[in-house]
Design a protein around this motif. Structure first.
Motif, short mmCIF file in Angstrom:
data_model
loop_
_atom_site.label_atom_id
_atom_site.label_comp_id
_atom_site.label_asym_id
_atom_site.label_seq_id
_atom_site.Cartn_x
_atom_site.Cartn_y
_atom_site.Cartn_z
N GLN A 212 -5.85 -0.06 3.33
CA GLN A 212 -6.85 0.38 2.36
C GLN A 212 -6.91 1.91 2.27
O GLN A 212 -7.19 2.48 1.21
CB GLN A 212 -8.22 -0.19 2.71
CG GLN A 212 -8.29 -1.71 2.75
CD GLN A 212 -8.25 -2.35 1.37
OE1 GLN A 212 -7.89 -1.73 0.39
NE2 GLN A 212 -8.62 -3.62 1.31
N HIS B 24 0.82 -1.21 0.00
CA HIS B 24 0.00 0.00 0.00
C HIS B 24 0.86 1.27 0.00
O HIS B 24 0.60 2.18 -0.78
CB HIS B 24 -0.98 0.00 1.17
CG HIS B 24 -0.43 -0.50 2.46
ND1 HIS B 24 -0.30 -1.85 2.74
CD2 HIS B 24 0.04 0.14 3.56
CE1 HIS B 24 0.21 -2.00 3.95
NE2 HIS B 24 0.43 -0.81 4.46
N SER C 201 -8.97 0.39 7.98
CA SER C 201 -7.77 -0.28 7.49
C SER C 201 -6.77 0.76 7.02
O SER C 201 -7.06 1.52 6.09
CB SER C 201 -8.11 -1.24 6.35
OG SER C 201 -6.93 -1.65 5.67
N GLU D 64 -10.80 5.29 3.81
CA GLU D 64 -10.58 4.06 3.07
C GLU D 64 -11.89 3.47 2.55
O GLU D 64 -12.91 3.48 3.22
CB GLU D 64 -9.87 3.01 3.94
CG GLU D 64 -10.57 2.65 5.22
CD GLU D 64 -10.09 3.48 6.41
OE1 GLU D 64 -9.98 2.94 7.51
OE2 GLU D 64 -9.83 4.70 6.21
N SER E 151 -3.94 2.96 0.10
CA SER E 151 -4.18 2.61 -1.29
C SER E 151 -5.31 3.44 -1.88
O SER E 151 -5.22 3.91 -3.02
CB SER E 151 -4.50 1.11 -1.41
OG SER E 151 -3.34 0.34 -1.18
N THR E 152 -6.39 3.63 -1.12
CA THR E 152 -7.49 4.49 -1.59
C THR E 152 -6.97 5.87 -1.94
O THR E 152 -7.28 6.42 -3.01
CB THR E 152 -8.58 4.59 -0.51
OG1 THR E 152 -9.14 3.30 -0.26
CG2 THR E 152 -9.69 5.55 -0.95
N THR F 228 -13.53 0.08 1.84
CA THR F 228 -13.33 -1.31 2.26
C THR F 228 -14.49 -2.16 1.76
O THR F 228 -15.55 -1.66 1.42
CB THR F 228 -13.24 -1.42 3.79
OG1 THR F 228 -14.44 -0.89 4.38
CG2 THR F 228 -12.05 -0.65 4.33
N SER G 129 -10.91 -4.52 -3.87
CA SER G 129 -10.74 -3.35 -3.01
C SER G 129 -9.46 -2.62 -3.39
O SER G 129 -8.65 -3.13 -4.18
CB SER G 129 -10.70 -3.78 -1.55
OG SER G 129 -9.48 -4.46 -1.28
N PRO G 130 -9.21 -1.43 -2.84
CA PRO G 130 -8.04 -0.65 -3.25
C PRO G 130 -6.71 -1.36 -3.10
O PRO G 130 -5.84 -1.25 -3.95
CB PRO G 130 -8.12 0.58 -2.34
CG PRO G 130 -9.56 0.72 -2.00
CD PRO G 130 -10.08 -0.68 -1.92
N ALA G 131 -6.52 -2.11 -2.03
CA ALA G 131 -5.23 -2.74 -1.77
C ALA G 131 -5.14 -4.16 -2.29
O ALA G 131 -4.04 -4.66 -2.52
CB ALA G 131 -4.92 -2.72 -0.27
N THR G 132 -6.28 -4.84 -2.48
CA THR G 132 -6.22 -6.24 -2.88
C THR G 132 -6.72 -6.48 -4.30
O THR G 132 -6.63 -7.60 -4.80
CB THR G 132 -7.03 -7.11 -1.90
OG1 THR G 132 -8.39 -6.65 -1.87
CG2 THR G 132 -6.46 -7.04 -0.50
#
Length: 317
Positions: free
Chosen positions: A301, A52, A298, A289, A304-305, A291, A155-158
């Protein structure tokens, strides 16, 4: 068009451009200041590198550097670039393997490395070829990258499979399109056959494919979901009937920034999405974030968001 001069650093004048609205310039300035602090902080405090901070968030700073829209202190990306330059060490970055999805890490770091090469922050392209060789090993037989397989939507990170596949394909194109033509073609076929069911499907298709690779029917389906999904305050959620969220809005803006549609067709969408994002920026420059399910907390997240939102504002200014 408004230009705001922020500072003069060793690599030249620093500016933020605002499209019609000085508030956008303030939003970009605040988020870049936030990310320039957060990107190096993780590795210094935790003695490892994260997807992230040193992946998604770093890409936003690299995009800013490429465009001359940046307020980086000299050391904001120093450790990240040194780490990205050694793909052979990505699987051993100090994170306990039990808590690290190495496929996701390889994808995110390869994507950040491609951004660094594209921004001339890393001059040795051989390291990107090394990373791309490692990336293709994770491609599934159907042409996709199956990241976060159990999630209904990424999601933003995954990421999830559609976005992961789009980003992997773009990384391979940046690395060496003739060399990786097989995996690139397989990924295109998977994206072209993807049902258009949600916001990330649309974003993955329009980001991962070049316009001439999208059939007229697929284009209509994508733009129809964009049209139906935009909320009254300008943003998008994960589905056409969902409340808007920062990540989903950013993804649509990034998709539209790549699309050579007539300006009267996409400009209202972009203007609305940017208004939504600027209106929902936190005081520290970040965004809450996104999520899955919504409403969670998170740090990963959130970083990353915020990185994705920064990328979307830079891409549509």
């Amino acid at each position: 068009m408004v230009w705001v001069v922020l500072a003069t650093l060793p690599f030249g004048p620093v500016v933020v451009r605002a499209a019609d609205d000085p508030g956008v310039a303030r939003a970009e300035r605040r988020v870049l200041t936030f990310l320039a602090t957060e990107v190096p902080r993780w590795s210094r405090e935790n003695h490892c590198f994260s997807c992230h901070n040193n992946g998604d968030a770093a890409r936003a700073l690299l995009a800013a550097k490429k465009r001359g829209v940046t307020l980086l202190p000299e050391d904001a990306l120093r450790e990240t670039l040194a780490f990205l330059s050694r793909p052979e060490r990505w699987d051993k970055n100090g994170v306990d393997a039990a808590f690290s999805d190495k496929r996701l890490a390889r994808l995110q770091f390869a994507n950040a490395l491609a951004a660094a090469v594209d921004a001339n922050a890393i001059g040795d392209r051989s390291v990107l070829l090394n990373a791309a060789d490692r990336l293709v090993v994770d491609q599934a037989s159907d042409g996709s990258w199956n990241i976060d397989e159990v999630a209904l939507i990424g999601s933003p990170a995954t990421y999830g499979a559609p976005l992961a596949t789009a980003l992997a394909r773009r990384t391979l194109l940046t690395a060496d399109s003739p060399r990786f033509s097989g995996p690139i073609h397989q990924a295109a076929r998977w994206l072209q056959a993807r049902p258009v069911q949600n916001t990330l499907d649309v974003a993955a298709i329009l980001i991962g494919l070049d316009p001439n690779e999208v059939s007229p029917d697929l284009r209509v389906r994508c733009l129809d979901l964009i049209r139906k999904g935009q909320s009254s305050d300008g943003g998008w959620g994960p589905f056409s009937n969902s409340p808007p969220e920062a990540f989903d809005t950013a993804m649509i803006l990034l998709a539209l920034s790549r699309w050579p549609a007539p300006s009267n067709e996409i400009t209202p969408f972009i203007q609305g999405g940017r208004r939504y994002l600027v209106a929902n920026q936190a005081e520290d420059g970040s965004w809450t974030e996104t999520t899955r399910p919504t409403g969670g907390e998170s740090y990963a997240q959130r970083l990353s968001t915020t990185g994705w939102v920064a990328l979307s504002l830079l891409a549509t200014d």
